[in-house]
Design a protein around this motif. Structure first.
Motif, PDB file in Angstrom:
ATOM      1  N   MET A 182       0.837  -1.198   0.000  1.00 22.36           N
ATOM      2  CA  MET A 182       0.000   0.000   0.000  1.00 22.36           C
ATOM      3  C   MET A 182       0.871   1.248   0.000  1.00 22.36           C
ATOM      4  O   MET A 182       1.806   1.363   0.784  1.00 22.36           O
ATOM      5  CB  MET A 182      -0.890  -0.012   1.247  1.00 22.36           C
ATOM      6  CG  MET A 182      -1.927   1.071   1.310  1.00 22.36           C
ATOM      7  SD  MET A 182      -3.074   0.769   2.696  1.00 22.36           S
ATOM      8  CE  MET A 182      -1.955   0.961   4.092  1.00 22.36           C
ATOM      9  N   VAL A 183       0.555   2.172  -0.903  1.00 26.95           N
ATOM     10  CA  VAL A 183       1.227   3.468  -0.966  1.00 26.95           C
ATOM     11  C   VAL A 183       0.256   4.517  -0.454  1.00 26.95           C
ATOM     12  O   VAL A 183      -0.862   4.643  -0.972  1.00 26.95           O
ATOM     13  CB  VAL A 183       1.667   3.810  -2.399  1.00 26.95           C
ATOM     14  CG1 VAL A 183       2.353   5.183  -2.428  1.00 26.95           C
ATOM     15  CG2 VAL A 183       2.603   2.736  -2.939  1.00 26.95           C
ATOM     16  N   SER A 184       0.669   5.252   0.568  1.00 31.15           N
ATOM     17  CA  SER A 184      -0.185   6.281   1.170  1.00 31.15           C
ATOM     18  C   SER A 184       0.535   7.618   1.144  1.00 31.15           C
ATOM     19  O   SER A 184       1.738   7.686   1.426  1.00 31.15           O
ATOM     20  CB  SER A 184      -0.535   5.916   2.619  1.00 31.15           C
ATOM     21  OG  SER A 184      -1.311   4.737   2.676  1.00 31.15           O
ATOM     22  N   TYR A 225      -4.200  13.072   8.019  1.00 31.48           N
ATOM     23  CA  TYR A 225      -4.773  12.046   7.157  1.00 31.48           C
ATOM     24  C   TYR A 225      -3.735  11.504   6.176  1.00 31.48           C
ATOM     25  O   TYR A 225      -2.803  12.214   5.775  1.00 31.48           O
ATOM     26  CB  TYR A 225      -5.973  12.593   6.380  1.00 31.48           C
ATOM     27  CG  TYR A 225      -7.158  12.913   7.273  1.00 31.48           C
ATOM     28  CD1 TYR A 225      -8.032  11.910   7.673  1.00 31.48           C
ATOM     29  CD2 TYR A 225      -7.375  14.211   7.721  1.00 31.48           C
ATOM     30  CE1 TYR A 225      -9.117  12.202   8.498  1.00 31.48           C
ATOM     31  CE2 TYR A 225      -8.454  14.506   8.551  1.00 31.48           C
ATOM     32  CZ  TYR A 225      -9.314  13.495   8.938  1.00 31.48           C
ATOM     33  OH  TYR A 225     -10.365  13.773   9.757  1.00 31.48           O
ATOM     34  N   ALA A 226      -3.914  10.249   5.805  1.00 31.90           N
ATOM     35  CA  ALA A 226      -3.061   9.603   4.802  1.00 31.90           C
ATOM     36  C   ALA A 226      -3.972   8.996   3.741  1.00 31.90           C
ATOM     37  O   ALA A 226      -4.764   8.086   4.035  1.00 31.90           O
ATOM     38  CB  ALA A 226      -2.183   8.531   5.441  1.00 31.90           C
ATOM     39  N   ARG A 227      -3.857   9.492   2.528  1.00 28.09           N
ATOM     40  CA  ARG A 227      -4.703   9.013   1.426  1.00 28.09           C
ATOM     41  C   ARG A 227      -4.008   7.868   0.710  1.00 28.09           C
ATOM     42  O   ARG A 227      -2.890   8.000   0.224  1.00 28.09           O
ATOM     43  CB  ARG A 227      -4.972  10.159   0.447  1.00 28.09           C
ATOM     44  CG  ARG A 227      -5.745   9.762  -0.813  1.00 28.09           C
ATOM     45  CD  ARG A 227      -6.142  10.991  -1.610  1.00 28.09           C
ATOM     46  NE  ARG A 227      -4.992  11.818  -1.935  1.00 28.09           N
ATOM     47  CZ  ARG A 227      -4.306  11.724  -3.078  1.00 28.09           C
ATOM     48  NH1 ARG A 227      -4.661  10.819  -4.001  1.00 28.09           N
ATOM     49  NH2 ARG A 227      -3.286  12.520  -3.313  1.00 28.09           N
ATOM     50  N   VAL A 228      -4.663   6.708   0.658  1.00 21.75           N
ATOM     51  CA  VAL A 228      -4.111   5.555  -0.062  1.00 21.75           C
ATOM     52  C   VAL A 228      -4.288   5.792  -1.555  1.00 21.75           C
ATOM     53  O   VAL A 228      -5.418   5.961  -2.035  1.00 21.75           O
ATOM     54  CB  VAL A 228      -4.806   4.248   0.363  1.00 21.75           C
ATOM     55  CG1 VAL A 228      -4.265   3.075  -0.452  1.00 21.75           C
ATOM     56  CG2 VAL A 228      -4.599   4.002   1.847  1.00 21.75           C
ATOM     57  N   THR A 229      -3.191   5.827  -2.288  1.00 21.23           N
ATOM     58  CA  THR A 229      -3.253   6.093  -3.726  1.00 21.23           C
ATOM     59  C   THR A 229      -3.123   4.828  -4.557  1.00 21.23           C
ATOM     60  O   THR A 229      -3.620   4.769  -5.678  1.00 21.23           O
ATOM     61  CB  THR A 229      -2.142   7.070  -4.131  1.00 21.23           C
ATOM     62  OG1 THR A 229      -0.858   6.511  -3.765  1.00 21.23           O
ATOM     63  CG2 THR A 229      -2.318   8.410  -3.432  1.00 21.23           C
ATOM     64  N   ASN A 263      -7.015   7.221   5.532  1.00 16.72           N
ATOM     65  CA  ASN A 263      -6.858   6.808   6.921  1.00 16.72           C
ATOM     66  C   ASN A 263      -6.567   7.997   7.833  1.00 16.72           C
ATOM     67  O   ASN A 263      -5.807   8.893   7.469  1.00 16.72           O
ATOM     68  CB  ASN A 263      -5.735   5.779   7.043  1.00 16.72           C
ATOM     69  CG  ASN A 263      -6.055   4.504   6.286  1.00 16.72           C
ATOM     70  OD1 ASN A 263      -7.169   3.999   6.365  1.00 16.72           O
ATOM     71  ND2 ASN A 263      -5.085   3.981   5.551  1.00 16.72           N
ATOM     72  N   ASN A 264      -7.172   7.966   8.982  1.00 15.98           N
ATOM     73  CA  ASN A 264      -6.922   8.953  10.010  1.00 15.98           C
ATOM     74  C   ASN A 264      -5.785   8.450  10.883  1.00 15.98           C
ATOM     75  O   ASN A 264      -5.917   7.432  11.563  1.00 15.98           O
ATOM     76  CB  ASN A 264      -8.191   9.171  10.849  1.00 15.98           C
ATOM     77  CG  ASN A 264      -8.051  10.332  11.815  1.00 15.98           C
ATOM     78  OD1 ASN A 264      -6.944  10.752  12.143  1.00 15.98           O
ATOM     79  ND2 ASN A 264      -9.185  10.839  12.270  1.00 15.98           N
ATOM     80  N   GLY A 292       4.778  10.699   2.558  1.00 18.06           N
ATOM     81  CA  GLY A 292       3.915   9.539   2.731  1.00 18.06           C
ATOM     82  C   GLY A 292       4.693   8.338   3.201  1.00 18.06           C
ATOM     83  O   GLY A 292       5.814   8.449   3.711  1.00 18.06           O
ATOM     84  N   TYR A 293       4.116   7.167   3.009  1.00 16.93           N
ATOM     85  CA  TYR A 293       4.805   5.935   3.385  1.00 16.93           C
ATOM     86  C   TYR A 293       4.295   4.783   2.530  1.00 16.93           C
ATOM     87  O   TYR A 293       3.206   4.850   1.944  1.00 16.93           O
ATOM     88  CB  TYR A 293       4.620   5.627   4.874  1.00 16.93           C
ATOM     89  CG  TYR A 293       3.229   5.181   5.264  1.00 16.93           C
ATOM     90  CD1 TYR A 293       2.909   3.833   5.430  1.00 16.93           C
ATOM     91  CD2 TYR A 293       2.214   6.115   5.490  1.00 16.93           C
ATOM     92  CE1 TYR A 293       1.641   3.435   5.792  1.00 16.93           C
ATOM     93  CE2 TYR A 293       0.940   5.732   5.841  1.00 16.93           C
ATOM     94  CZ  TYR A 293       0.655   4.375   6.005  1.00 16.93           C
ATOM     95  OH  TYR A 293      -0.616   3.971   6.348  1.00 16.93           O
ATOM     96  N   VAL A 294       5.091   3.725   2.447  1.00 15.17           N
ATOM     97  CA  VAL A 294       4.697   2.513   1.748  1.00 15.17           C
ATOM     98  C   VAL A 294       4.730   1.365   2.745  1.00 15.17           C
ATOM     99  O   VAL A 294       5.640   1.280   3.576  1.00 15.17           O
ATOM    100  CB  VAL A 294       5.622   2.222   0.534  1.00 15.17           C
ATOM    101  CG1 VAL A 294       7.075   2.135   0.959  1.00 15.17           C
ATOM    102  CG2 VAL A 294       5.192   0.941  -0.181  1.00 15.17           C
ATOM    103  N   ALA A 295       3.707   0.522   2.716  1.00 14.61           N
ATOM    104  CA  ALA A 295       3.565  -0.569   3.675  1.00 14.61           C
ATOM    105  C   ALA A 295       3.607  -1.908   2.957  1.00 14.61           C
ATOM    106  O   ALA A 295       2.962  -2.092   1.923  1.00 14.61           O
ATOM    107  CB  ALA A 295       2.260  -0.427   4.449  1.00 14.61           C
TER     108      ALA A 295
END
Length: 322
Positions: A160-162, A169-173, A190-191, A247-250
């Motif tokens: 997942m890339v957010s 907030y983090a929007r998953v793109t 995501n909050n 952002g971040y990647v999971a």
């Protein structure tokens, strides 16, 4: 393709390379099935845009009695490499041809004899990722393909890339889910306040590694989130654009992370940096598009100025599909 009475064994070897063993009485039958399959697959593209053509190439070898399995695979790879270099759709191995030498794709790279190397990674997979970046015409579609390949390669449940937005907030793109594939609609926002101490679990290098969710110091609420997504271990990397956190990647897996090889972990580090470049480029494109849109609108009427109208009309006509 399902043939009664025929023995067909299919396998994904690595990345976008697949192996099919087809037992048939006549070589022409195998060739016919292979070419038909290639043609049918080229007709289908599953992504965000339909004006992208897929390229499928075939390397075929007719195995003779007494030959070893490894020799047969090598010959098939030589034919495949020749077809790729020559731009042909397929190549049937001919022993009289001077084929380029190839490194067997079925070798297990995790068995690295150079055990003293501190920093090793899968260079071929990284080359694939860099090539996608260099040739990307649409960032979202390219990221979709890349995270799907990462999920396949490392047997991950979720990639997942957010991207961080204003406030918390983090929007998953972009998201890949095992069993569902790439998710392109209804992506969550995501909050971060729903997570306990989100940023505190990252180290000074912007990495969060949890070997086993059940044995971690995560809160019960956070553990329940991972359980609901069948994630046993997770690796997250923060994404930066010119030292600015964006952002971040999971990466989530069902198995404990301590069973992953050092090569795989290092490869994920490098892939995260490549994803950061994708995300940065996409953000820049979005900002440019927004700026262009602002300059394209007449401030008095709220309508397109004439040059912008022509551009928008051409784009609409091009995408029209009755």
């Amino acid at each position: 393709y399902r043939a009664k009475g025929r023995k067909v064994v299919m396998s994904r070897v690595r990345y976008d390379t697949f192996l099919v063993l087809h037992c048939a009485d006549e070589p022409e039958e195998v060739e016919g099935v292979a070419l038909w399959s290639c043609s049918e697959m080229c007709k289908n593209y599953f992504g965000r845009y339909e004006n992208i053509d897929g390229r499928i190439i075939l390397g075929m070898y007719h195995m003779n009695e007494g030959e070893t399995f490894a020799e047969s695979l090598m010959h098939a790879e030589e034919a495949l490499a020749y077809a790729d270099e020559s731009g042909a759709r397929y190549e049937i191995y001919n022993k009289s041809m001077d084929y380029p030498k190839v490194t067997p794709v079925y070798d297990d790279e995790s068995d690295n004899s150079d055990g003293d190397r501190i920093f090793t990674y899968d260079s071929r997979f990284l080359s694939f990722a860099v090539a996608m970046l260099a040739n990307a015409k649409d960032i979202n579609s390219s990221l979709d393909v890349l995270i799907q390949r990462i999920g396949w390669q490392f047997a991950l449940n979720r990639v997942m890339v957010s991207i961080f937005e204003k406030s918390h907030y983090a929007r998953v793109t972009n998201m890949y889910v095992k069993g569902e594939g790439v998710i392109t609609e209804n992506l969550p926002v995501n909050n971060l306040r729903d997570w306990d101490n989100f940023f505190k679990v990252f180290d000074s290098n912007g990495c969060m590694k949890i070997k086993d969710i059940e044995n971690s110091k995560l809160s019960d609420r956070d553990k329940e989130y991972y359980r609901s997504h069948k994630i046993r271990s997770v690796v997250n990397y923060l994404l930066y654009d010119n030292e600015q956190l964006i952002g971040y990647v999971a990466f989530g897996a069902e198995r404990p992370i301590d069973k992953w090889s050092t090569t795989n972990i290092n490869t994920l580090v490098q892939l995260s940096r490549i994803i950061a470049i994708f995300a940065s480029k996409r953000r820049s494109n979005e900002e440019n598009e927004q700026r262009y849109a602002e300059l394209s609108i007449d401030p008095l009427t709220g309508l397109y100025i004439y040059p912008a109208f022509i551009t928008a009309a051409k784009k609409a006509l091009y995408s029209y599909n009755p």
